[in-house]
Motif scaffolding. Sequence first.
Motif, PDB file in Angstrom:
ATOM      1  N   ALA A 124       5.187 -10.427 -13.985  1.00  0.00           N
ATOM      2  CA  ALA A 124       4.343  -9.790 -15.129  1.00  0.00           C
ATOM      3  C   ALA A 124       3.068  -8.997 -14.693  1.00  0.00           C
ATOM      4  O   ALA A 124       2.834  -7.989 -15.328  1.00  0.00           O
ATOM      5  N   VAL A 125       2.669  -9.540 -13.580  1.00  0.00           N
ATOM      6  CA  VAL A 125       1.436  -8.762 -12.923  1.00  0.00           C
ATOM      7  C   VAL A 125       1.880  -7.424 -12.570  1.00  0.00           C
ATOM      8  O   VAL A 125       0.993  -6.356 -12.660  1.00  0.00           O
ATOM      9  N   ALA A 126       2.985  -7.447 -11.614  1.00  0.00           N
ATOM     10  CA  ALA A 126       2.926  -6.337 -10.870  1.00  0.00           C
ATOM     11  C   ALA A 126       3.856  -5.143 -11.700  1.00  0.00           C
ATOM     12  O   ALA A 126       3.619  -3.946 -11.577  1.00  0.00           O
ATOM     13  N   TYR A 127       4.867  -5.600 -12.419  1.00  0.00           N
ATOM     14  CA  TYR A 127       5.796  -4.612 -13.059  1.00  0.00           C
ATOM     15  C   TYR A 127       5.629  -4.335 -14.622  1.00  0.00           C
ATOM     16  O   TYR A 127       5.810  -3.232 -15.033  1.00  0.00           O
ATOM     17  N   LEU A 128       4.737  -5.355 -15.231  1.00  0.00           N
ATOM     18  CA  LEU A 128       4.428  -5.359 -16.669  1.00  0.00           C
ATOM     19  C   LEU A 128       3.167  -4.718 -16.867  1.00  0.00           C
ATOM     20  O   LEU A 128       2.361  -4.180 -18.000  1.00  0.00           O
ATOM     21  N   GLY A 129       2.351  -4.669 -15.637  1.00  0.00           N
ATOM     22  CA  GLY A 129       0.736  -4.302 -15.448  1.00  0.00           C
ATOM     23  C   GLY A 129      -0.118  -5.167 -16.492  1.00  0.00           C
ATOM     24  O   GLY A 129      -1.198  -4.555 -16.825  1.00  0.00           O
ATOM     25  N   LEU A 130       0.365  -6.319 -16.727  1.00  0.00           N
ATOM     26  CA  LEU A 130      -0.775  -7.430 -17.406  1.00  0.00           C
ATOM     27  C   LEU A 130      -1.751  -7.660 -16.665  1.00  0.00           C
ATOM     28  O   LEU A 130      -1.572  -7.950 -15.337  1.00  0.00           O
ATOM     29  N   HIS A 131      -2.567  -8.141 -17.043  1.00  0.00           N
ATOM     30  CA  HIS A 131      -4.010  -8.745 -16.089  1.00  0.00           C
ATOM     31  C   HIS A 131      -3.531 -10.069 -15.669  1.00  0.00           C
ATOM     32  O   HIS A 131      -3.274 -10.895 -16.656  1.00  0.00           O
ATOM     33  N   PRO A 132      -3.984 -10.350 -14.275  1.00  0.00           N
ATOM     34  CA  PRO A 132      -3.417 -11.837 -13.860  1.00  0.00           C
ATOM     35  C   PRO A 132      -3.973 -12.772 -14.842  1.00  0.00           C
ATOM     36  O   PRO A 132      -3.816 -13.906 -14.846  1.00  0.00           O
ATOM     37  N   PHE A 133      -5.501 -12.534 -15.296  1.00  0.00           N
ATOM     38  CA  PHE A 133      -5.984 -13.783 -16.086  1.00  0.00           C
ATOM     39  C   PHE A 133      -5.058 -14.169 -17.223  1.00  0.00           C
ATOM     40  O   PHE A 133      -4.808 -15.273 -17.546  1.00  0.00           O
ATOM     41  N   VAL A 134      -4.796 -13.143 -17.747  1.00  0.00           N
ATOM     42  CA  VAL A 134      -4.063 -13.318 -19.270  1.00  0.00           C
ATOM     43  C   VAL A 134      -2.586 -13.991 -18.888  1.00  0.00           C
ATOM     44  O   VAL A 134      -2.235 -14.727 -19.458  1.00  0.00           O
ATOM     45  N   VAL A 135      -1.828 -13.471 -17.810  1.00  0.00           N
ATOM     46  CA  VAL A 135      -0.360 -13.866 -17.554  1.00  0.00           C
ATOM     47  C   VAL A 135      -0.781 -15.359 -17.076  1.00  0.00           C
ATOM     48  O   VAL A 135       0.032 -16.112 -17.702  1.00  0.00           O
ATOM     49  N   THR A 136      -1.380 -15.644 -16.150  1.00  0.00           N
ATOM     50  CA  THR A 136      -1.568 -17.194 -15.615  1.00  0.00           C
ATOM     51  C   THR A 136      -1.983 -17.940 -16.764  1.00  0.00           C
ATOM     52  O   THR A 136      -1.882 -19.096 -16.686  1.00  0.00           O
ATOM     53  N   LEU A 137      -2.990 -17.315 -17.506  1.00  0.00           N
ATOM     54  CA  LEU A 137      -3.492 -18.465 -18.728  1.00  0.00           C
ATOM     55  C   LEU A 137      -2.582 -18.709 -19.419  1.00  0.00           C
ATOM     56  O   LEU A 137      -2.180 -19.826 -19.881  1.00  0.00           O
ATOM     57  N   ALA A 138      -1.390 -17.574 -19.927  1.00  0.00           N
ATOM     58  CA  ALA A 138      -0.264 -17.928 -20.632  1.00  0.00           C
ATOM     59  C   ALA A 138       0.671 -19.034 -19.979  1.00  0.00           C
ATOM     60  O   ALA A 138       1.155 -19.867 -20.380  1.00  0.00           O
ATOM     61  N   THR A 139       0.949 -18.730 -18.589  1.00  0.00           N
ATOM     62  CA  THR A 139       1.899 -19.713 -17.987  1.00  0.00           C
ATOM     63  C   THR A 139       1.296 -20.978 -17.754  1.00  0.00           C
ATOM     64  O   THR A 139       2.053 -21.959 -17.591  1.00  0.00           O
ATOM     65  N   MET A 140      -0.042 -21.107 -17.667  1.00  0.00           N
ATOM     66  CA  MET A 140      -0.536 -22.410 -17.641  1.00  0.00           C
ATOM     67  C   MET A 140      -0.032 -23.185 -18.739  1.00  0.00           C
ATOM     68  O   MET A 140       0.045 -24.406 -18.494  1.00  0.00           O
ATOM     69  N   ALA A 141      -0.013 -22.592 -19.849  1.00  0.00           N
ATOM     70  CA  ALA A 141       0.309 -23.553 -21.068  1.00  0.00           C
ATOM     71  C   ALA A 141       1.664 -23.575 -20.842  1.00  0.00           C
ATOM     72  O   ALA A 141       2.350 -24.707 -21.403  1.00  0.00           O
ATOM     73  N   ILE A 142       2.498 -22.629 -20.646  1.00  0.00           N
ATOM     74  CA  ILE A 142       3.909 -22.828 -20.784  1.00  0.00           C
ATOM     75  C   ILE A 142       4.559 -23.556 -19.581  1.00  0.00           C
ATOM     76  O   ILE A 142       5.408 -24.526 -20.118  1.00  0.00           O
ATOM     77  N   TYR A 143       3.991 -23.623 -18.535  1.00  0.00           N
ATOM     78  CA  TYR A 143       4.436 -24.449 -17.385  1.00  0.00           C
ATOM     79  C   TYR A 143       4.082 -26.093 -17.803  1.00  0.00           C
ATOM     80  O   TYR A 143       4.893 -26.834 -17.538  1.00  0.00           O
TER      81      TYR A 143
END
Length: 329
Positions: A124-143
């Motif tokens: 998500a960070v490398a290929y979708l260009g999303l900010h790491p903070f947003v990506v991992t904040l979302a996956t923090m809730a998902i996981y």
Amino acid sequence: MSQPTTRLTAPVEAPPPRRFVFTRTHGLALLLVVELSGLGVLVPGYLDPSSLLDTSRTFIETGILALGMTFVIVSGGIDLSIASLLALVSVVMGLSYQAGLPLPAAMLLGVATGIAGGLVNGAAVAYLGLHPFVVTLATMAIYRGAAYAISNAAAVSDFPPWFASIGQSYIAGGLVPAQLPALVVAALACWLLLDRTTFGRRVYGIGANELATRFSGVPVERVKLAIYGLMGGLVSVAAIIQTARVSTARANASLGLELPVIAMVVLGGTKITGGAGTIPGTVLGVLVLAYLQDGLVSAGVRNDWGLVIVGAFLILGVLANEFFRRAPR
């Protein structure tokens, strides 16, 4: 008859003496010595080697996570999902074992889950260009949510004795916790990878100037994917050790653990915006904060005041980072 000639040679100058430079690593090592000395005065017997080694059982998992977080932050990223992913790995391992899968195979399934979780963040960070903070904040809730959902918030505790011994036994005559070598080996491997390989130089380059690194031919996306995959792999190792230490796999494991991990990495000298940081610095950051937290509890300091003191240490660490970066060389 020819006259003997005399060859004139310039006097050989002695090399200039090497000037000692007091670095941040020296400062952290000195801080650790002063801190332990103070705790030794406040808590009789705290400096006993067996006591110090036994205390290390409480921060093995945190230290392993901090090693992976160093790669992430040096590259200019952040990973807020590590504690949630650790809980998910633990639950997957426990439930699959409870369902009849042999425990070694369940452990491998847990490792695969951790690496897959890290790769999802990295993609998500490398290929979708999303900010790491947003990506991992979302996956923090998902996981975390996935861990609760698949376990129905129930715990698995019927692990065999050999598995519990991974996190609860001692070696070297009963002096060294059995899981401590895992942290030492992981630290050495991460130091070699970050400090002595092309991959490590690329991690620094991406954190310092991603655009210039890309123009130099570095496959930035693949390096970022590998960094978050490595983080996921280390989360798996930490999850196995923690599950063995407490003999329980549950969805609420390690709540809030991402904050002290990030604090240890920053205290160890890693620049929060990327491009700078070392594994030895992170190891010292882990030791300083872990022994401070444990020592304050042993000295009878209330937990709320302990948090204040730890926070003050973190601010001082950030200020020290800036001081050493701006100091003339």
